[in-house]
Design a protein around this motif. Structure first.
Motif, short mmCIF file in Angstrom:
data_model
loop_
_atom_site.label_atom_id
_atom_site.label_comp_id
_atom_site.label_asym_id
_atom_site.label_seq_id
_atom_site.Cartn_x
_atom_site.Cartn_y
_atom_site.Cartn_z
N GLU A 150 0.82 -1.21 0.00
CA GLU A 150 0.00 0.00 0.00
C GLU A 150 0.86 1.26 0.00
O GLU A 150 2.01 1.26 0.38
N ARG A 151 0.25 2.33 -0.45
CA ARG A 151 0.99 3.59 -0.63
C ARG A 151 1.56 4.13 0.67
O ARG A 151 2.63 4.70 0.70
N ALA A 152 0.83 3.97 1.77
CA ALA A 152 1.31 4.50 3.06
C ALA A 152 2.10 3.45 3.84
O ALA A 152 2.32 3.61 5.04
N LEU A 153 2.52 2.38 3.15
CA LEU A 153 3.35 1.32 3.75
C LEU A 153 2.64 0.59 4.89
O LEU A 153 3.26 0.02 5.78
N THR A 154 1.31 0.63 4.84
CA THR A 154 0.53 0.05 5.94
C THR A 154 0.37 -1.46 5.82
O THR A 154 -0.01 -2.12 6.77
N GLY A 155 0.64 -2.00 4.62
CA GLY A 155 0.38 -3.41 4.41
C GLY A 155 -1.12 -3.65 4.47
O GLY A 155 -1.92 -2.75 4.24
N GLY A 156 -1.49 -4.87 4.80
CA GLY A 156 -2.92 -5.20 4.87
C GLY A 156 -3.07 -6.68 4.63
O GLY A 156 -2.33 -7.27 3.85
N GLY A 157 -3.98 -7.32 5.34
CA GLY A 157 -4.15 -8.76 5.21
C GLY A 157 -2.87 -9.48 5.60
O GLY A 157 -2.31 -9.25 6.65
#
Ligand code: HEC
Length: 143
Positions: A55-62
Motif C-alpha cells: 500500500e501507498r502508506a506502507l501500511t500493508g494489509g491482510g
C-alpha cells in the motif's frame, strides 16, 4: 594506546563513517545513512513494485506486513540494515523474488527508512553487505 586504537578505528571505518562522528565505533539509522536523492529513486521503485501489496502508506494489509510504524519497527529494532536489505533482496517482491538489482534494493530500503522518520544525510546507503551490516536499526539516537 588510546591513540593507537582510535587511529586503527579511523583506518578501518574512515571510509564510510560520517566525518563529523570520528570517535564512534558503530553507526545507526539515526546517523544520516542515505541521501534525499536516493530516497527519491527508492520512492519510484516502491511505487512501481511494492505499492501493489504494501500500500501507498506502507501500511500493508491482510497477509502483507506493514513497512512503517510501530509494528514494523518493533520487529526490526536491534537488527542491522544489512539484514533488512537481504530480506528485501532475497524474498521481495513476494511473487518475483530476486528481480531487483542491489542498487534498487538499497534505494527502496532508503525510502522505507525515510518513511519511518529516520534522517537523510550526505552519503548514499551502500549496496555492500559488509557496510550495511554495520548500521544498526535502533529506537533512539545514541546518547
Ligand atoms: C505480491 C505482494 C508483495 C509485493 C509486490 C511486495 N511484498 Fe513485501 N511482503 C509481502 C508479504 C505477504 C509479506 C509478509 C510475508 C512474508 O514475510 O513473506 C511481505 C514482507 C515484507 C517485508 C518484511 C516485513 C517485516 O517486518 O517482517 C519487507 C521488508 C518487505 N516485504 C519489503 C518489500 C519491498 C521493499 C517490496 C518492493 C520491492 C515488496 N516488499 C513487495 C508481499 C509483497
Amino acid at each position: 594506546m588510546i591513540f593507537k586504537n582510535k587511529f586503527l578505528a579511523s583506518l578501518l571505518f574512515g571510509a564510510f563513517m560520517p566525518a563529523a562522528l570520528p570517535a564512534q565505533t558503530s553507526v545507526s539509522v539515526w546517523d544520516g545513512v542515505f541521501t534525499p536523492g536516493q530516497v527519491a529513486r527508492g520512492r519510484t521503485v516502491y511505487a512501481e513494485i511494492c505499492t501493489e501489496c504494501h500500500e501507498r502508506a506502507l501500511t500493508g494489509g491482510g497477509e502483507t506486513r506493514p513497512l512503517a510504524g510501530d509494528r514494523f519497527l518493533t520487529g526490526w529494532y536491534g537488527e542491522t540494515v544489512g539484514t533488512l536489505f537481504d530480506r528485501v533482496r532475497v524474498t521481495m517482491p513476494l511473487t518475483k523474488p530476486g528481480t531487483l538489482n542491489r542498487q534498487q534494493v538499497a534505494d527502496v530500503v532508503a525510502f522505507v527508512l525515510y518513511f519511518n522518520n529516520f534522517p537523510a544525510g550526505k552519503t548514499e546507503l551502500s549496496t555492500r553487505l559488509e557496510v550495511l551490516n554495520q548500521i544498526r536499526i535502533t529506537n533512539e539516537p545514541r546518547r
